[in-house]
Design a protein around this motif. Structure first.
Motif, PDB file in Angstrom:
ATOM      1  N   CYS A 141       0.831  -1.208   0.000  1.00  0.00           N
ATOM      2  CA  CYS A 141       0.000   0.000   0.000  1.00  0.00           C
ATOM      3  C   CYS A 141       0.878   1.276   0.000  1.00  0.00           C
ATOM      4  O   CYS A 141       1.781   1.414   0.813  1.00  0.00           O
ATOM      5  CB  CYS A 141      -0.917   0.011   1.221  1.00  0.00           C
ATOM      6  SG  CYS A 141      -2.023   1.440   1.239  1.00  0.00           S
ATOM      7  N   ARG A 142       0.566   2.175  -0.901  1.00  0.00           N
ATOM      8  CA  ARG A 142       1.280   3.469  -0.966  1.00  0.00           C
ATOM      9  C   ARG A 142       0.267   4.617  -1.079  1.00  0.00           C
ATOM     10  O   ARG A 142       0.595   5.691  -1.577  1.00  0.00           O
ATOM     11  CB  ARG A 142       2.245   3.492  -2.175  1.00  0.00           C
ATOM     12  CG  ARG A 142       3.344   2.432  -2.120  1.00  0.00           C
ATOM     13  CD  ARG A 142       4.350   2.706  -1.016  1.00  0.00           C
ATOM     14  NE  ARG A 142       5.435   1.746  -0.962  1.00  0.00           N
ATOM     15  CZ  ARG A 142       5.418   0.616  -0.254  1.00  0.00           C
ATOM     16  NH1 ARG A 142       4.346   0.288   0.472  1.00  0.00           N
ATOM     17  NH2 ARG A 142       6.456  -0.200  -0.242  1.00  0.00           N
ATOM     18  N   LEU A 143      -0.944   4.362  -0.606  1.00  0.00           N
ATOM     19  CA  LEU A 143      -2.042   5.335  -0.734  1.00  0.00           C
ATOM     20  C   LEU A 143      -1.698   6.733  -0.221  1.00  0.00           C
ATOM     21  O   LEU A 143      -2.178   7.722  -0.734  1.00  0.00           O
ATOM     22  CB  LEU A 143      -3.238   4.845   0.093  1.00  0.00           C
ATOM     23  CG  LEU A 143      -4.435   4.225  -0.581  1.00  0.00           C
ATOM     24  CD1 LEU A 143      -5.505   3.924   0.456  1.00  0.00           C
ATOM     25  CD2 LEU A 143      -4.973   5.178  -1.641  1.00  0.00           C
ATOM     26  N   CYS A 144      -0.912   6.809   0.842  1.00  0.00           N
ATOM     27  CA  CYS A 144      -0.678   8.107   1.505  1.00  0.00           C
ATOM     28  C   CYS A 144       0.629   8.780   1.074  1.00  0.00           C
ATOM     29  O   CYS A 144       1.096   9.706   1.732  1.00  0.00           O
ATOM     30  CB  CYS A 144      -0.690   7.920   3.019  1.00  0.00           C
ATOM     31  SG  CYS A 144      -2.214   7.164   3.601  1.00  0.00           S
TER      32      CYS A 144
ATOM     33  N   PRO B 224       5.530   5.743   1.885  1.00  0.00           N
ATOM     34  CA  PRO B 224       5.061   5.054   3.095  1.00  0.00           C
ATOM     35  C   PRO B 224       5.740   3.694   3.249  1.00  0.00           C
ATOM     36  O   PRO B 224       6.042   3.020   2.260  1.00  0.00           O
ATOM     37  CB  PRO B 224       3.559   4.870   2.844  1.00  0.00           C
ATOM     38  CG  PRO B 224       3.218   5.803   1.738  1.00  0.00           C
ATOM     39  CD  PRO B 224       4.451   5.930   0.901  1.00  0.00           C
TER      40      PRO B 224
ATOM     41  N   HIS C 293      -0.760   2.409   9.489  1.00  0.00           N
ATOM     42  CA  HIS C 293       0.340   1.426   9.430  1.00  0.00           C
ATOM     43  C   HIS C 293       1.699   2.029   9.116  1.00  0.00           C
ATOM     44  O   HIS C 293       2.706   1.336   9.214  1.00  0.00           O
ATOM     45  CB  HIS C 293       0.030   0.359   8.380  1.00  0.00           C
ATOM     46  CG  HIS C 293      -1.069  -0.575   8.785  1.00  0.00           C
ATOM     47  ND1 HIS C 293      -2.364  -0.182   8.952  1.00  0.00           N
ATOM     48  CD2 HIS C 293      -1.041  -1.901   9.079  1.00  0.00           C
ATOM     49  CE1 HIS C 293      -3.102  -1.211   9.308  1.00  0.00           C
ATOM     50  NE2 HIS C 293      -2.325  -2.270   9.406  1.00  0.00           N
ATOM     51  N   CYS C 294       1.719   3.308   8.705  1.00  0.00           N
ATOM     52  CA  CYS C 294       2.993   3.917   8.295  1.00  0.00           C
ATOM     53  C   CYS C 294       3.304   5.149   9.140  1.00  0.00           C
ATOM     54  O   CYS C 294       2.375   5.871   9.548  1.00  0.00           O
ATOM     55  CB  CYS C 294       2.916   4.362   6.835  1.00  0.00           C
ATOM     56  SG  CYS C 294       2.443   3.033   5.720  1.00  0.00           S
TER      57      CYS C 294
ATOM     58  N   PRO D 197      -3.606   8.628   9.106  1.00  0.00           N
ATOM     59  CA  PRO D 197      -4.690   8.926   8.170  1.00  0.00           C
ATOM     60  C   PRO D 197      -5.886   7.989   8.403  1.00  0.00           C
ATOM     61  O   PRO D 197      -5.712   6.776   8.513  1.00  0.00           O
ATOM     62  CB  PRO D 197      -4.057   8.668   6.796  1.00  0.00           C
ATOM     63  CG  PRO D 197      -2.819   7.901   7.046  1.00  0.00           C
ATOM     64  CD  PRO D 197      -2.402   8.097   8.462  1.00  0.00           C
TER      65      PRO D 197
ATOM     66  N   CYS E 297      -6.616   4.563   6.610  1.00  0.00           N
ATOM     67  CA  CYS E 297      -5.873   3.312   6.848  1.00  0.00           C
ATOM     68  C   CYS E 297      -6.688   2.298   7.650  1.00  0.00           C
ATOM     69  O   CYS E 297      -6.722   1.119   7.319  1.00  0.00           O
ATOM     70  CB  CYS E 297      -4.557   3.623   7.554  1.00  0.00           C
ATOM     71  SG  CYS E 297      -3.427   2.226   7.537  1.00  0.00           S
TER      72      CYS E 297
ATOM     73  N   TRP F 148      -7.644  -1.157   6.023  1.00  0.00           N
ATOM     74  CA  TRP F 148      -6.878  -2.339   6.442  1.00  0.00           C
ATOM     75  C   TRP F 148      -7.221  -2.857   7.834  1.00  0.00           C
ATOM     76  O   TRP F 148      -7.416  -4.057   8.026  1.00  0.00           O
ATOM     77  CB  TRP F 148      -5.365  -2.034   6.385  1.00  0.00           C
ATOM     78  CG  TRP F 148      -4.878  -1.644   5.041  1.00  0.00           C
ATOM     79  CD1 TRP F 148      -4.254  -0.477   4.704  1.00  0.00           C
ATOM     80  CD2 TRP F 148      -4.958  -2.399   3.826  1.00  0.00           C
ATOM     81  NE1 TRP F 148      -3.961  -0.458   3.368  1.00  0.00           N
ATOM     82  CE2 TRP F 148      -4.373  -1.633   2.803  1.00  0.00           C
ATOM     83  CE3 TRP F 148      -5.467  -3.667   3.491  1.00  0.00           C
ATOM     84  CZ2 TRP F 148      -4.284  -2.070   1.484  1.00  0.00           C
ATOM     85  CZ3 TRP F 148      -5.386  -4.104   2.176  1.00  0.00           C
ATOM     86  CH2 TRP F 148      -4.806  -3.314   1.199  1.00  0.00           C
TER      87      TRP F 148
HETATM   88  S1  SF4 Z   1      -0.861   4.647   6.276  1.00  0.00           S
HETATM   89 FE1  SF4 Z   1      -2.159   2.881   5.691  1.00  0.00          FE
HETATM   90  S2  SF4 Z   1      -3.364   3.599   3.928  1.00  0.00           S
HETATM   91 FE2  SF4 Z   1      -1.620   4.998   4.165  1.00  0.00          FE
HETATM   92  S3  SF4 Z   1       0.009   4.158   2.849  1.00  0.00           S
HETATM   93 FE3  SF4 Z   1       0.334   3.309   4.891  1.00  0.00          FE
HETATM   94  S4  SF4 Z   1      -0.762   1.333   4.828  1.00  0.00           S
HETATM   95 FE4  SF4 Z   1      -1.553   2.560   3.122  1.00  0.00          FE
END
Ligand code: SF4
Length: 192
Positions: A13-16, A24, A87-88, A102, A105, A109
């Motif tokens: 996941c690199r959404l953020c 991330p 998670h990051c 955020p 997340c 997840w």
């Molecule tokens: S904080 Fe969560 S949603 Fe955002 S990039 Fe990391 S795993 Fe993905």
């Protein structure tokens, strides 16, 4: 989504990325058969570098002084599934401290992870993680209450970081009375 698919999804996941301004690095740990699910706010910068949850001064206090277990038991993936509201590592906030995790997340997840793991108890660390489950309840009262999540016992802890001085000063009862109940619950869940 099965557990392996879920893990791969989180890891990639690199959404953020845009929101953080850097790549991330998702952090979580453990197996679907873990006895305890431990949920905290978000990894620190140092944990983000090693990708090993609670590999810092707060983590040492948590496992040595509060849980009273060895590093081997803490980092046994069948004992603990460790995850976070975010998670990051989210970067620094303009006024100091880390940015909040955020909200996307947990929605994407965390709640799927909770469905996938067959734990006996939950441990929730810190105010922001507690708000995900007990939105309208006062944090300090939660720490001293026996709560449930998904019908299973849930214990809410203050953050063990050495920077969290004020809360411990105001609540000496935690170390005097509550820590023993946490230790007992952890030992019982792990069968040690
Ligand atoms: S904080 Fe969560 S949603 Fe955002 S990039 Fe990391 S795993 Fe993905």
């Amino acid at each position: 989504m099965d557990f392996q698919e879920l893990k791969s999804g989180i890891l990639s996941c690199r959404l953020c990325w845009e929101r953080f301004g850097f790549e991330p690095r998702p952090v979580f740990f453990g197996n679907a058969d873990a006895c305890i699910v431990q949920i905290s706010q978000a990894p620190s910068k140092s944990v983000s570098a090693t990708l090993k949850p609670f590999d810092d001064a707060g983590g040492r206090k948590l496992r040595k002084d509060w849980y009273k277990i060895s590093d081997e038991d803490f980092y046994d993936p069948s004992n603990f599934y460790m995850t976070c509201a975010g998670h990051c590592y989210p970067g620094k906030a303009p006024g100091g401290g880390d940015r909040l995790p955020p909200a996307v997340c947990a929605k994407k997840w965390l709640f799927n992870e909770l469905e996938a793991v067959s734990n006996k108890i939950y441990i929730i660390i810190g105010r922001k993680a507690a708000e995900l489950f007990f939105k309208d309840e006062e944090f300090t009262s939660l720490v001293f209450a026996d709560k449930k999540i998904n019908g299973r016992p849930a214990y809410i802890l203050p953050h063990p970081s050495p920077l969290n001085v004020k809360w411990f000063k105001e609540n000496p009862r935690f170390l005097r009375e509550r820590v023993k109940a946490i230790e007992n619950a952890v030992h019982e869940a792990l069968g040690i």
